[in-house]
Design a protein around this motif. Structure first.
Motif, PDB file in Angstrom:
ATOM      1  N   ALA A 195     -40.762  21.882 -25.760  1.00 52.69           N
ATOM      2  CA  ALA A 195     -40.975  21.212 -24.495  1.00 52.69           C
ATOM      3  C   ALA A 195     -41.630  22.161 -23.343  1.00 52.69           C
ATOM      4  N   ALA A 196     -41.032  23.381 -23.359  1.00 53.82           N
ATOM      5  CA  ALA A 196     -41.539  24.262 -22.246  1.00 53.82           C
ATOM      6  C   ALA A 196     -43.010  24.482 -22.307  1.00 53.82           C
ATOM      7  N   ILE A 197     -43.605  24.671 -23.569  1.00 58.44           N
ATOM      8  CA  ILE A 197     -45.169  24.584 -23.756  1.00 58.44           C
ATOM      9  C   ILE A 197     -45.671  23.538 -23.176  1.00 58.44           C
ATOM     10  N   VAL A 198     -45.243  22.225 -23.552  1.00 59.80           N
ATOM     11  CA  VAL A 198     -45.659  20.874 -22.880  1.00 59.80           C
ATOM     12  C   VAL A 198     -45.681  20.865 -21.455  1.00 59.80           C
ATOM     13  N   ASP A 199     -44.378  21.378 -20.701  1.00 62.24           N
ATOM     14  CA  ASP A 199     -44.671  21.139 -19.358  1.00 62.24           C
ATOM     15  C   ASP A 199     -45.497  22.166 -18.740  1.00 62.24           C
ATOM     16  N   ALA A 200     -45.729  23.362 -19.275  1.00 63.92           N
ATOM     17  CA  ALA A 200     -46.658  24.534 -18.870  1.00 63.92           C
ATOM     18  C   ALA A 200     -48.022  23.866 -19.099  1.00 63.92           C
ATOM     19  N   TRP A 229     -45.350  28.816 -17.206  1.00 65.53           N
ATOM     20  CA  TRP A 229     -45.737  29.627 -18.387  1.00 65.53           C
ATOM     21  C   TRP A 229     -44.520  30.581 -18.533  1.00 65.53           C
ATOM     22  N   GLN A 230     -44.001  31.172 -17.232  1.00 62.80           N
ATOM     23  CA  GLN A 230     -43.002  32.258 -17.558  1.00 62.80           C
ATOM     24  C   GLN A 230     -41.613  31.536 -18.150  1.00 62.80           C
ATOM     25  N   ILE A 231     -41.435  30.485 -17.896  1.00 64.86           N
ATOM     26  CA  ILE A 231     -40.438  29.619 -18.406  1.00 64.86           C
ATOM     27  C   ILE A 231     -40.624  29.341 -19.925  1.00 64.86           C
ATOM     28  N   ALA A 232     -41.995  29.145 -20.361  1.00 68.19           N
ATOM     29  CA  ALA A 232     -42.528  29.086 -21.842  1.00 68.19           C
ATOM     30  C   ALA A 232     -42.087  30.348 -22.415  1.00 68.19           C
ATOM     31  N   ILE A 233     -42.603  31.418 -21.914  1.00 72.13           N
ATOM     32  CA  ILE A 233     -42.326  32.626 -22.482  1.00 72.13           C
ATOM     33  C   ILE A 233     -41.032  32.962 -22.737  1.00 72.13           C
ATOM     34  N   ALA A 234     -40.021  32.612 -21.874  1.00 73.27           N
ATOM     35  CA  ALA A 234     -38.634  32.547 -22.168  1.00 73.27           C
ATOM     36  C   ALA A 234     -38.184  31.806 -23.309  1.00 73.27           C
ATOM     37  N   THR A 251     -40.190  30.418 -25.933  1.00 77.82           N
ATOM     38  CA  THR A 251     -40.787  30.774 -27.034  1.00 77.82           C
ATOM     39  C   THR A 251     -40.482  32.144 -27.566  1.00 77.82           C
ATOM     40  N   ALA A 252     -39.449  32.939 -26.848  1.00 78.73           N
ATOM     41  CA  ALA A 252     -38.962  34.100 -27.206  1.00 78.73           C
ATOM     42  C   ALA A 252     -37.627  33.843 -28.295  1.00 78.73           C
ATOM     43  N   ASP A 253     -37.195  32.557 -28.328  1.00 77.11           N
ATOM     44  CA  ASP A 253     -36.131  32.386 -29.026  1.00 77.11           C
ATOM     45  C   ASP A 253     -36.633  32.646 -30.448  1.00 77.11           C
ATOM     46  N   PRO A 286     -41.627  29.368 -33.754  1.00 77.50           N
ATOM     47  CA  PRO A 286     -42.502  30.359 -34.468  1.00 77.50           C
ATOM     48  C   PRO A 286     -43.249  31.462 -33.734  1.00 77.50           C
ATOM     49  N   ALA A 287     -43.428  32.261 -34.558  1.00 78.74           N
ATOM     50  CA  ALA A 287     -43.817  33.725 -33.742  1.00 78.74           C
ATOM     51  C   ALA A 287     -45.377  33.518 -33.169  1.00 78.74           C
ATOM     52  N   GLN A 288     -45.956  32.760 -33.409  1.00 78.45           N
ATOM     53  CA  GLN A 288     -47.338  32.519 -32.706  1.00 78.45           C
ATOM     54  C   GLN A 288     -47.369  31.733 -31.416  1.00 78.45           C
TER      55      GLN A 288
END
Length: 1004
Positions: free
Chosen positions: A837-842, A857-862, A864-866, A870-872
């Motif tokens: 969802a964070a990726i979609v928003d960004a 994108w800062q929010i997406a980085i946070a 996706t670090a979960d 997926p690591a990619q």
């Protein structure tokens, strides 16, 4: 004087001899010899020697020796084998020339039996390891008294494993050369086993030599279809033997005649034989060779020249031998021949001395199959019936404890035109082949019995089953042989002849047809299973009804009809409980559990899967199904390490059970996918390549193929990913018709490839499956596709490209974004949803909705670090942040984000992101002032660059292109390009010219 000495007790057997050393017998009519030297084959002989040297050092090799009939394949291999050192074990197998009636595994069995003689039966079975039971099935005469009578589990794959294990273990002690001749006649089972050995055995001291007639590979030949695959294998070399030129024909004729031939006669020999060595020998050695007028006129005359100058008793025996095939055991010849042992000796001796026959162990073989074929064509109708009848009767009495070869018996009865006996033998051959998992031969024999059915008055009594029952059985065998289309034709005939009142039998046929349709990616399985349920309505509870309900539930689950799947699984569980069948209870719990989980009821789904494990104890089939769905569920939930452990456990059991190419292939994909998600790219890549080498059927290999395309794309090699997808696209799309996972997975990888080449419209045509009307959501697989759809929308906005809805009608990007967000909302309960969802928003953020908002994108980085993401996703988000910062004019921030993206991407092998970062850095000027002001000396460059990069820089300074650099350093052009990009980044150079300048001024 005979050339065969009597054995004790009055029986006779051939005495070993060199079949290629010419005899000195000459009655004035014919020179009974062959060329004493190998002519025109020096390079081929050296290739064989090199291959043997390779295996001695521990590398498995395969050589295919091809060429037309008579070109000298057997002679070349025989000369090579005579040069083998004493420690080498040479195993020979001869394909049987009975057309489609070749007995299953015939050349492999011959090789294994000779191995048993060489190392001993006990050592042979010890070398087979855990697959001993499968080897015993192939060699029952060697395993007498050592059988548990337990059925062999795992099918043909387990037999393959047994043979591979034996050869690997024996080769660890002594080098092994496995020769199989005349591959063009080989039975499908032996060809499949050889293919397995060539593909799987890598580092054993094993040399596989295969000969085949390249002029007999018809359009439908299985070998012809296999050759391109073998040509791609780095451990395989194929050599085509050429015809001899005029000089070489003169050399051969001189060697045979002990003097140079007359030039006019040589010209005639060369013209009439066209340089084929076997015909040269036959023509030069026949009578009247000094008279051009007496040369045979036709190929048939050349082939029969020696035969026609032998005595009538010898010709009669040769006709009898020709009915038996290229190779006939001495004891079998004694059984079928009316003549005395002494008469057989005399005739055999004359034929051997004339180089028509050779001795091959304890058997007689024609020096060339073409001669056998020509002599067999000479049989009179009465002889044909008598001779083949004798062989059939003799073979029906087994010797040596090995059991009668029913396939060969069927061939001979058919050749003798005895319909009743051919029917009986074909049924026996069908059962015999089926019990050894030789499904292709079983299907051939079964279909022969069906062809003869109407000609046999008491067929039902002889067969012990009705024609409908036999049709159903053979359709199942055809399915196992990989002939699902043919299986459907037969089962349709069975259904048409069946009485629906026989509910169990009729429902079973419907259920089996549903399975066959699914195997070839055809729709209709669900309707057939519903028909089967209707037929069973009102019947007492049964395992069959539980099976049909379970399989219908599985089909509904695969197309994401989860509510309906849960309902059917409930019914399957109740039915299985009523008949106390724990295996079917496990399958029902399994399907219900995955369906509940996939629909969002995660806790209930996990509980059902645990129940499936409990009920599966003691039943390998149910356990494998549990491992498949449990590991898939864990991976989709983001519990990657647990998924790897679970799938590895299942994959090992699949390997032990001999189903590595079916359930095992799916389980391997369930290991590999979470490894990629964990960022363990190298391990995943290696395992994926090994898994693909299993060449599993498409229903099991589709996930592996999608993973491969995706992995190659993310590594940065888009052209290779494009080629792979083009080659697999048809089969993957066919599979996607039956499986929502396959459909969404293919849409994802195909859409990413299209976007990578800048084609947003093509990418959208793939991902818009998400917004198709009446589709059934599948959260875990929808989420990656939703993120890609957002990315495609943003790309289309940048270029102003118009997109369309699921019906192909143009729609605004705002309306399409609304559809995408609806799909995202439907998947919001899934554990990985926050990251996507964070990726979609960004992706859809920024003033124009094109992904330019750094805060998003800062929010997406946070997000996706979960650990569940997926690591990619993380390096991708970091790179997109760098782009957004650069777009906002924050070059320093862009450099920092790009640096973080590069480090993360390099650590998990994401070359595509690394390349993107390099390009971004070049555009924003990411080189530091320190780099630009640094002294251009050798020491500073050596500190910046790796040894390989310094080599590349030197070649850049010489003006070489990337392709020329690749040739110089024996690397790919893509790799050379990556090195050049890294050099420009590290040195701060903006062009190749500037880099060359730095190199020139940094020279010591």
């Amino acid at each position: 004087m005979t050339l065969i000495e009597p054995a004790p007790g009055g029986s006779h057997a051939p005495r070993p001899s060199d079949p290629y050393v010419g005899g000195s017998w000459n009655d004035g009519l014919m020179r009974a010899t062959v060329s004493p030297s190998l002519v025109g084959r020096q390079a081929d002989f050296e290739a064989l020697e090199d291959a043997y040297a390779d295996i001695v050092s521990g590398s498995t090799r395969t050589l295919l020796i091809g060429g037309e009939a008579g070109i000298g394949k057997t002679r070349l291999v025989a000369e090579f084998l005579q040069s083998m050192p004493p420690e080498a074990i040479v195993l020979r197998g001869q394909s049987v020339d009975f057309d489609r009636d070749a007995p299953p595994y015939a050349p492999i069995l011959a090789a294994l039996r000779s191995l048993a003689q060489e190392v001993g039966e006990a050592a042979l079975f010890d070398a087979s390891g855990p697959a001993r039971d499968a080897l015993a099935l192939l060699l029952p005469e060697l395993s007498a008294g050592d059988q548990s009578n337990a059925p062999v589990r795992g099918g043909a794959d387990r037999l393959y494993d047994a043979v591979a294990e034996v050869l690997e273990n024996v080769a660890a002690v002594r080098p092994v050369v496995l020769l199989v001749e005349d591959l063009h006649w080989i039975d499908p089972q032996s060809l499949g086993l050889l293919r397995f050995l060539i593909r799987v055995v890598e580092d054993s001291r094993l040399l596989i030599l295969l000969t085949f007639r390249s002029d007999e590979l018809g359009r439908g030949s299985a070998l012809r279809a296999l050759l391109p695959e073998l040509d791609r294998n780095r451990r395989v070399e194929r050599r085509e033997l050429a015809r001899l030129d005029r000089r070489q024909v003169r050399e051969m004729a001189t060697a045979i005649l002990d003097s140079p031939p007359d030039e006019d006669e040589l010209a005639q020999v060369y013209v009439r034989t066209e340089g084929v060595p076997f015909f040269v020998e036959e023509l030069v050695c026949c009578s009247g060779v000094r008279s051009i007028d007496s040369f045979p006129d036709s190929l048939r005359d050349i082939l029969l020249a020696r035969y026609e100058q032998l005595g009538e008793p010898t010709q009669r025996m040769l006709r009898l031998l020709a009915a038996g095939g290229v190779r006939v055991e001495h004891e079998l010849l004694v059984e079928v021949c009316d003549e005395s042992a002494e008469a057989i000796d005399l005739a055999a001796g004359e034929a051997i001395a004339a180089s028509v026959l050779v001795v091959d162990g304890t058997a007689y073989a024609f020096r060339h199959a073409l001669v056998r074929e020509a002599i067999h064509d000479q049989l009179l109708p009465g002889e044909r019936v008598r001779f083949h009848t004798r062989y059939a009767q003799a073979l029906a009495v087994p010797s040596g404890g090995g059991g009668a070869d029913a396939t060969a018996i069927s061939y001979h009865w058919m050749a003798a035109h005895n319909v009743r006996e051919a029917f009986i033998a074909s049924l026996a051959a069908y059962q015999q082949a089926r019990s050894s998992f030789a499904f292709a031969t079983a299907a051939t024999m079964g279909e022969r019995a069906l062809e003869l059915w109407e000609q046999v008055s008491d067929a039902v009594e002889l067969a012990g089953r009705t024609k409908v029952e036999l049709l159903g059985e053979i359709s199942y065998v055809l399915r196992n042989a990989g002939e699902s289309e043919r299986a459907i034709l037969l089962i349709d005939e069975a259904i048409a002849l069946s009485d629906p009142a026989d509910a169990a039998a009729y429902a079973l046929l419907l259920r089996n047809k549903a399975s066959y349709l699914a195997n070839i990616g055809q729709i209709g399985s669900i309707d057939l299973l519903r028909q089967a349920l209707a037929v069973l309505e009102g019947q007492p509870p049964s395992v069959l009804r539980a099976n049909v309900l379970g399989e219908l539930a599985a089909r509904l689950m695969l197309i994401a009809r989860f509510d309906a799947a849960i309902e059917m699984a409930d019914g399957a569980f109740a039915e299985a409980s009523a008949v106390d069948n724990r295996a079917r209870m496990s399958v029902a719990s399994n399907i219900r559990g995955f369906s509940r989980l996939a629909s969002g009821d995660i806790e209930a789904g996990i509980a059902d899967l645990a129940l499936a494990r409990e009920y599966a104890v003691g039943n390998d089939s149910a356990r494998l199904r549990y491992w498949v769905n449990q590991s898939d569920a864990l991976n989709l939930l983001g519990r990657y390490e647990e998924a790897v452990r679970t799938a590895e456990e299942g994959a090992e059991r699949a390997r032990q059970r001999g189903v590595e190419r079916t359930s095992g292939a799916v389980l391997l994909s369930n290991v590999i996918s979470p490894l990629y998600a964990l960022g363990q790219t190298q391990r995943a890549d290696e395992m994926l390549d090994r898994a693909l080498e299993l060449d599993a059927p498409i229903g099991f290999s589709a996930p592996l193929r999608r993973l491969k395309v995706h992995a190659v794309l993310w590594s940065g090699d888009r052209p290779l990913a494009e080629r792979l997808l083009r080659g697999w696209d048809a089969s993957l799309r066919q599979q996607s018709r039956l499986d929502t996972q396959a459909q969404l997975g293919l849409a994802l990888v195909s859409g990413e490839l299209a976007l990578a080449r800048g084609d947003a419209a093509a990418a959208w045509s793939d991902v818009r499956v998400l917004i198709e009307p009446e589709r059934h959501p599948f959260a875990a697989y929808d989420l990656p596709l939703v993120a890609l759809a957002a990315r495609v929308l943003a790309a289309a906005r940048v270029t102003g490209r118009a997109l369309s809805d699921a019906n192909g009608e143009p729609r605004s990007s705002g309306a399409l974004e609304g559809d995408v967000r609806i799909a995202l909302s439907a998947a919001s309960v899934w554990p990985t949803a926050p990251a996507y969802a964070a990726i979609v928003d960004a992706e859809l953020g920024g003033p124009r909705g094109t992904g330019t908002d750094p805060e998003l994108w800062q929010i997406a980085i946070a997000a996706t670090a979960d650990a569940v993401a997926p690591a990619q996703l993380l390096p991708y988000a970091q790179f997109r942040l760098a782009e957004a910062l650069a777009n906002a004019g924050d070059r320093a921030g862009a450099r920092a984000a790009a640096h973080a993206a590069r480090d993360r991407a390099e650590s998990i092998g994401m070359g595509l992101i690394v390349d993107s970062v390099t390009e971004l850095e070049r555009r924003v000027g990411a080189a530091t002032a320190d780099h630009r002001d640094a002294p251009a000396d050798a020491a500073s460059l050596d500190a910046l660059l790796t040894e390989r990069e310094r080599q590349v820089l030197d070649l850049v300074a010489r003006g070489l292109s990337n392709g020329q650099i690749a040739e110089q350093l024996f690397i790919s052009t893509k790799t050379a390009s990556v090195h050049v990009s890294n050099i420009l980044r590290k040195t701060g150079a903006t062009t190749r010219t500037e880099a060359a300048y730095l190199s020139a001024h940094a020279s010591p």
